[in-house]
Design a protein around this motif. Structure first.
Motif, short mmCIF file in Angstrom:
data_model
loop_
_atom_site.label_atom_id
_atom_site.label_comp_id
_atom_site.label_asym_id
_atom_site.label_seq_id
_atom_site.Cartn_x
_atom_site.Cartn_y
_atom_site.Cartn_z
N PRO A 37 12.91 -5.40 -10.14
CA PRO A 37 13.00 -3.94 -10.26
C PRO A 37 12.78 -3.28 -8.90
N ASP A 38 13.27 -2.06 -8.73
CA ASP A 38 13.10 -1.34 -7.46
C ASP A 38 11.63 -1.33 -7.04
N ILE A 39 11.37 -1.65 -5.80
CA ILE A 39 9.98 -1.64 -5.31
C ILE A 39 9.77 -0.29 -4.61
N VAL A 40 8.70 0.40 -5.01
CA VAL A 40 8.43 1.70 -4.40
C VAL A 40 7.75 1.47 -3.04
N GLU A 41 8.49 1.80 -1.99
CA GLU A 41 7.95 1.62 -0.64
C GLU A 41 7.36 2.94 -0.19
N ASP A 42 6.11 3.20 -0.59
CA ASP A 42 5.52 4.50 -0.27
C ASP A 42 4.47 4.41 0.83
N GLY A 43 4.53 3.33 1.61
CA GLY A 43 3.62 3.21 2.75
C GLY A 43 4.01 4.20 3.83
N LEU A 44 3.03 4.48 4.72
CA LEU A 44 3.29 5.43 5.80
C LEU A 44 3.78 4.73 7.06
N THR A 45 3.70 3.39 7.05
CA THR A 45 4.11 2.62 8.23
C THR A 45 5.01 1.47 7.78
N PHE A 46 5.72 0.90 8.76
CA PHE A 46 6.55 -0.27 8.45
C PHE A 46 5.68 -1.42 7.95
N ALA A 47 4.52 -1.60 8.57
CA ALA A 47 3.63 -2.71 8.18
C ALA A 47 3.17 -2.55 6.73
N GLU A 48 2.79 -1.33 6.36
CA GLU A 48 2.34 -1.11 4.98
C GLU A 48 3.46 -1.42 3.99
N ASN A 49 4.67 -0.97 4.30
CA ASN A 49 5.79 -1.21 3.39
C ASN A 49 6.14 -2.69 3.29
N ALA A 50 6.08 -3.39 4.42
CA ALA A 50 6.37 -4.84 4.38
C ALA A 50 5.35 -5.54 3.50
N LYS A 51 4.09 -5.13 3.61
CA LYS A 51 3.03 -5.76 2.78
C LYS A 51 3.25 -5.45 1.30
#
Ligand code: IMP
Length: 195
Positions: A37-51
């Protein structure tokens, strides 16, 4: 050892497979697993979203997971589109729509439009995260050139080059790309720690 690269982007997959091609790691992708399912990438940085991506995908399949988040940062746009690079012109926007919007925004500024691609690459095995990052410096030109690569590649000329990323071969791009460099850094850490 099998590593699941949490992507459905075939451009990214080709680049990352190439990085790991001379190791004993086998790179799988989400194409080898049931639909996620779609993953919500709501991090404020690239590193947060990758994690976020790595943790979600590991939680579904329990295979040691690689994930990345990457994007374009343009100086005159205060670092934008940044973490919004994939959806700059809206959710599910095409590369063409994103490129068109970028050029529209940049008409208000004089050249050179200094920019960089940034990539955060992450490994997650259910216990530990390993993070590696890198950049590719360059500039945005005023009309697209070339059909290779993906995303903003036809508009991006890397520092020291006169052709766009869209005019580079995969091998040429892989020598200089933010993603190739970040995953190379990650690969070296993994080779030391895991093998
Ligand atoms: P992600 O899939 O969330 O990492 O989003 C990455 C987005 O940033 C892509 O959809 C592209 O728009 C842009 N991008 C990242 N890396 C590259 C690249 O190597 N070339 C061109 N565009 C890129």
């Amino acid at each position: 050892m099998k590593l699941l690269f949490a992507t459905t982007n075939s451009g990214k997959l080709t680049e990352v497979k190439k990085v790991f091609s001379e190791t004993s790691f086998t790179i799988l992708s989400l194409a080898d697993f049931p639909v996620v399912p779609d993953i919500v990438e709501d991090g404020l940085t690239f590193a947060e979203n990758a994690k976020i991506k790595a943790k979600t995908v590991y939680g579904l399949f329990h295979v040691p997971t690689l994930a990345d988040d990457s994007g374009l940062s343009v100086e005159q746009l205060s670092g934008g589109p940044g973490v919004f690079s994939a959806r700059y012109a809206g959710k599910n926007a095409t590369d063409e729509a994103n490129n068109k919007l970028l050029l529209e925004k940049l008409t208000h500024f004089s050249e050179p439009h200094l920019a960089k691609f940034i990539c955060s690459a992450v490994f997650y095995d259910g216990k530990n995260f390993i993070l590696a990052e890198d950049v590719m410096e360059g500039k945005i030109i005023h009309e697209p050139r070339g059909v290779n690569g993906f995303g903003y590649d036809p508009l991006f000329v890397a520092e020291g080059f006169s052709v766009t990323n869209g005019e580079l071969s995969l091998d040429e791009k892989n020598r200089i790309s933010h993603r190739a460099k970040a995953f190379n850094n990650l690969k070296n850490i993994l080779l030391e720690k895991l093998l």
